[in-house]
Structure formats: C-alpha cells, structure tokens
Write an enzyme that holds these catalytic residues in place. Sequence first.
Site, PDB file in Angstrom:
ATOM      1  N   ASP A 196      16.939   9.407 -22.010  1.00 52.01           N
ATOM      2  CA  ASP A 196      16.736   8.048 -21.515  1.00 52.01           C
ATOM      3  C   ASP A 196      17.985   7.257 -21.903  1.00 52.01           C
ATOM      4  OD1 ASP A 196      16.146   5.418 -21.072  1.00 52.01           O
ATOM      5  OD2 ASP A 196      14.200   5.442 -22.095  1.00 52.01           O
ATOM      6  N   SER A 204      27.687  -2.520  -7.619  1.00 54.56           N
ATOM      7  CA  SER A 204      26.956  -2.790  -6.376  1.00 54.56           C
ATOM      8  C   SER A 204      27.620  -3.950  -5.645  1.00 54.56           C
ATOM      9  CB  SER A 204      25.506  -3.179  -6.694  1.00 54.56           C
ATOM     10  OG  SER A 204      24.855  -3.646  -5.528  1.00 54.56           O
ATOM     11  N   TYR A 264      18.749  -7.635 -11.070  1.00 53.45           N
ATOM     12  CA  TYR A 264      19.651  -6.538 -10.720  1.00 53.45           C
ATOM     13  C   TYR A 264      21.064  -7.067 -10.495  1.00 53.45           C
ATOM     14  CZ  TYR A 264      21.391  -2.592  -7.826  1.00 53.45           C
ATOM     15  OH  TYR A 264      22.116  -1.557  -7.299  1.00 53.45           O
ATOM     16  N   LYS A 316      24.529  -6.316 -12.473  1.00 57.33           N
ATOM     17  CA  LYS A 316      25.674  -5.719 -11.774  1.00 57.33           C
ATOM     18  C   LYS A 316      26.919  -6.601 -11.911  1.00 57.33           C
ATOM     19  CE  LYS A 316      23.860  -1.898 -10.260  1.00 57.33           C
ATOM     20  NZ  LYS A 316      24.351  -0.600 -10.724  1.00 57.33           N
TER      21      LYS A 316
HETATM   22  N1  NAD Z   1      21.551   3.335  -3.044  1.00 55.55           N
HETATM   23  C1  NAD Z   1      22.139   2.185  -2.820  1.00 55.55           C
HETATM   24  O1  NAD Z   1      22.048   1.599  -1.733  1.00 55.55           O
HETATM   25  C2  NAD Z   1      22.950   1.541  -3.920  1.00 55.55           C
HETATM   26  C3  NAD Z   1      23.656   0.377  -3.589  1.00 55.55           C
HETATM   27  C4  NAD Z   1      24.414  -0.239  -4.569  1.00 55.55           C
HETATM   28  C5  NAD Z   1      24.465   0.298  -5.838  1.00 55.55           C
HETATM   29  N2  NAD Z   1      23.770   1.428  -6.123  1.00 55.55           N
HETATM   30  C6  NAD Z   1      23.865   1.933  -7.501  1.00 55.55           C
HETATM   31  O2  NAD Z   1      24.092   3.330  -7.485  1.00 55.55           O
HETATM   32  C7  NAD Z   1      23.602   3.872  -8.722  1.00 55.55           C
HETATM   33  C8  NAD Z   1      22.754   5.081  -8.404  1.00 55.55           C
HETATM   34  O3  NAD Z   1      21.647   4.688  -7.603  1.00 55.55           O
HETATM   35  P1  NAD Z   1      20.999   5.653  -6.517  1.00 55.55           P
HETATM   36  O4  NAD Z   1      20.906   4.900  -5.266  1.00 55.55           O
HETATM   37  O5  NAD Z   1      21.690   6.949  -6.553  1.00 55.55           O
HETATM   38  O6  NAD Z   1      19.515   5.752  -7.122  1.00 55.55           O
HETATM   39  P2  NAD Z   1      18.615   7.016  -7.466  1.00 55.55           P
HETATM   40  O7  NAD Z   1      17.286   6.451  -7.813  1.00 55.55           O
HETATM   41  O8  NAD Z   1      18.691   8.038  -6.395  1.00 55.55           O
HETATM   42  O9  NAD Z   1      19.310   7.623  -8.783  1.00 55.55           O
HETATM   43  C9  NAD Z   1      19.232   6.987 -10.020  1.00 55.55           C
HETATM   44  C10 NAD Z   1      19.066   8.048 -11.084  1.00 55.55           C
HETATM   45  O10 NAD Z   1      19.068   7.394 -12.361  1.00 55.55           O
HETATM   46  C11 NAD Z   1      18.067   7.987 -13.167  1.00 55.55           C
HETATM   47  N3  NAD Z   1      17.645   7.047 -14.208  1.00 55.55           N
HETATM   48  C12 NAD Z   1      16.951   5.896 -14.051  1.00 55.55           C
HETATM   49  N4  NAD Z   1      16.740   5.315 -15.235  1.00 55.55           N
HETATM   50  C13 NAD Z   1      17.318   6.126 -16.168  1.00 55.55           C
HETATM   51  C14 NAD Z   1      17.423   6.074 -17.574  1.00 55.55           C
HETATM   52  N5  NAD Z   1      16.894   5.061 -18.279  1.00 55.55           N
HETATM   53  N6  NAD Z   1      18.077   7.070 -18.214  1.00 55.55           N
HETATM   54  C15 NAD Z   1      18.622   8.110 -17.513  1.00 55.55           C
HETATM   55  N7  NAD Z   1      18.530   8.219 -16.169  1.00 55.55           N
HETATM   56  C16 NAD Z   1      17.894   7.231 -15.511  1.00 55.55           C
HETATM   57  C17 NAD Z   1      16.936   8.304 -12.201  1.00 55.55           C
HETATM   58  O11 NAD Z   1      16.022   9.264 -12.731  1.00 55.55           O
HETATM   59  C18 NAD Z   1      17.719   8.811 -10.994  1.00 55.55           C
HETATM   60  O12 NAD Z   1      17.935  10.210 -11.079  1.00 55.55           O
HETATM   61  C19 NAD Z   1      22.861   2.746  -9.421  1.00 55.55           C
HETATM   62  O13 NAD Z   1      23.697   2.152 -10.392  1.00 55.55           O
HETATM   63  C20 NAD Z   1      22.606   1.746  -8.312  1.00 55.55           C
HETATM   64  O14 NAD Z   1      22.491   0.432  -8.772  1.00 55.55           O
HETATM   65  C21 NAD Z   1      22.997   2.063  -5.200  1.00 55.55           C
END
Ligand code: NAD
Length: 266
Positions: free
Chosen positions: A63, A142, A154, A158
Amino acid sequence: MRGLDGKVAMVVGGGSGIGRAAARRLAEEGASVAVVDVAADAADATAAGIAAAGGRGLALHADATAPEDVDRAVDRVVTDLGGIDVLVNSVARVPRRTMYDITPQEWQDTVDACLFSYFLTTRAALPHLVARGGGKIVNVCSVTAHVGAQLPAYSAAKGAVLSWSREIAVEFAHHGITVNTVSPGVIETPINTEVLRSDAVRATMLDAIPLGRFGRPEDVAATIAFLASSDADFVSGTDVVVDGAMIASTSWGTARTAWRTHDAAR
Ligand SMILES: NC(=O)c1ccc[n+]([C@@H]2O[C@H](COP(=O)([O-])OP(=O)(O)OC[C@H]3O[C@@H](n4cnc5c(N)ncnc54)[C@H](O)[C@@H]3O)[C@@H](O)[C@H]2O)c1
C-alpha cells in the site's frame, strides 16, 4: 530510445492502466521492473506478462500510502534487483464528488493516494538513486493540474504533484537526478471505465479532444519511457501533457464543432 538496458525501474501502481503499460514498456526497453501495487493479483499479472515477453519483472504487494509498506518494497527492489535507477509513480483515487458533497475523509484519502504516496515512494527511493550517481523520477500527474474538472480533492493533489515535482527536480539536480511529470488527458483505463460507459459522457469528451480519440495507456507509457531514458538526460522539472490537444482547445468546448459545421456550410 537509449539508456534503459541494465537499469532497474520501480513502477508504483504498476498493476493496472498507465502503470501497467509503463512497466511493460520499460521492460521492453531493457529495464528490470519492480511492479508495486496494493492489488497483489494485478502486480503479479503485470510481472508475469513481462516475464512471458522475455523481460525481468518482480511483483511486490504494498500500500503506497503506508510508510512501512513502501520502505519494505524499496528494500526488496534493492535486494532482489540490485538498486533503483527509475521511479515511476502512477497511483490514484478519484472520488467523483463536488466541493459541496465531499467528506473530510474522502478528501484525505484522495490526497493520501494521489500525493502522500508519491512523497513516500520518492523519499524511500531517493537515497538509492543518489547511490547510483543519478536517476529518473516520472510522476504521473493529470490535465486536472492545469484546468478545472470538478474533481476538487483529486485536482488539488495533482496540482501539488506538479509543483512538488519541480521542487525535487531543483533539489536533486546536483545528484544527476531528473524529475518530470506526465499529465494524461482522458485515457481509457479501469479508473474511468464506469463513467465512459455513458454515451453522453463519451460523446462530449470525444468532442473535447481535437485528435478525435481517447488516449491509450501505451500513449502515456511511451512518454514515461522517454523521460526515463538517457535521451531525456537534460529534461527536468517540466511537465509533458499527453491529451490529444484537449487542454490546448478545451475553452472552445462544443463551439469548436459548431464553428466547423457553420464554416463548412458557407
Ligand atoms: N486514466 C486517465 O484518464 C488518467 C488521466 C489523468 C491522470 N491519470 C493518472 O494516471 C495514474 C494511473 O491511473 P490509471 O488510469 O492507470 O488508473 P488504474 O486504476 O488503472 O491504475 C491505478 C493503479 O494504482 C493502484 N493503487 C491504487 N491505490 C494504491 C495504493 N494505495 N498503493 C499501491 N497501489 C495503489 C491500483 O491498484 C491500480 O493498479 C494516476 O496517477 C491517475 O491520476 C489517469
């Protein structure tokens, strides 16, 4: 792309979405990759995929908001893979709550996942990057750090990731460590699967992306891999937006389409 052969990367949040794509891409570029995630099965699956493709992946269950978990994970990476050259932070929690209805606990949990976890992993990994004589940190940020999106907790976290990453880029530059952020736009990952099931949301969001499609995790992973490589040795303290020109044009919203239709009809 140069400079990842023989390197060790630690990807936090590597069990899914952007983190998983980044872990795969860094492994394809020659790095040994520690995949850290709170979801143990997901970390295992990413590491297994890397191994199946001929790379070296190590799954670690942690975590990232818990200091003792993070310290243990970093120790395992160093013991099993020999050090750390690249740290990628890709964790998030996104409660869809307005400023009126978000609870103090939801605010705290969001800031813990999106900001505090990045602080903890960076704090634990930095001495190992310093020991290697340099390294790369890429923090997934983001577009909400740049434009409002009605996600107050959020976006606040960010925005902090953006300015804090600049701070450590300056503080650790003399150790040969670069620190950058990548700001994705709308990328199809499990984090937004539910909201993107709505036809209305899909259509209006697509309309706001001039390149006409949602991003793929691999689009962001490619930028992360570049920033982690020696091709980016002189790039530090900056942010790369990966959004299909969304925030370059977002203030026009649907007026963009209406304007085009109007001009075409003249
Ligand atoms: N998908 C989008 O549109 C988007 C847009 C802007 C920014 N982001 C950023 O991209 C990054 C990844 O997001 P994603 O879209 O791949 O989401 P996702 O949910 O597919 O992946 C996130 C991963 O983080 C893990 N996680 C969550 N809390 C955790 C913790 N406390 N300890 C360890 N692992 C943990 C989850 O289990 C998951 O595997 C994030 O920082 C998110 O803010 C995503």
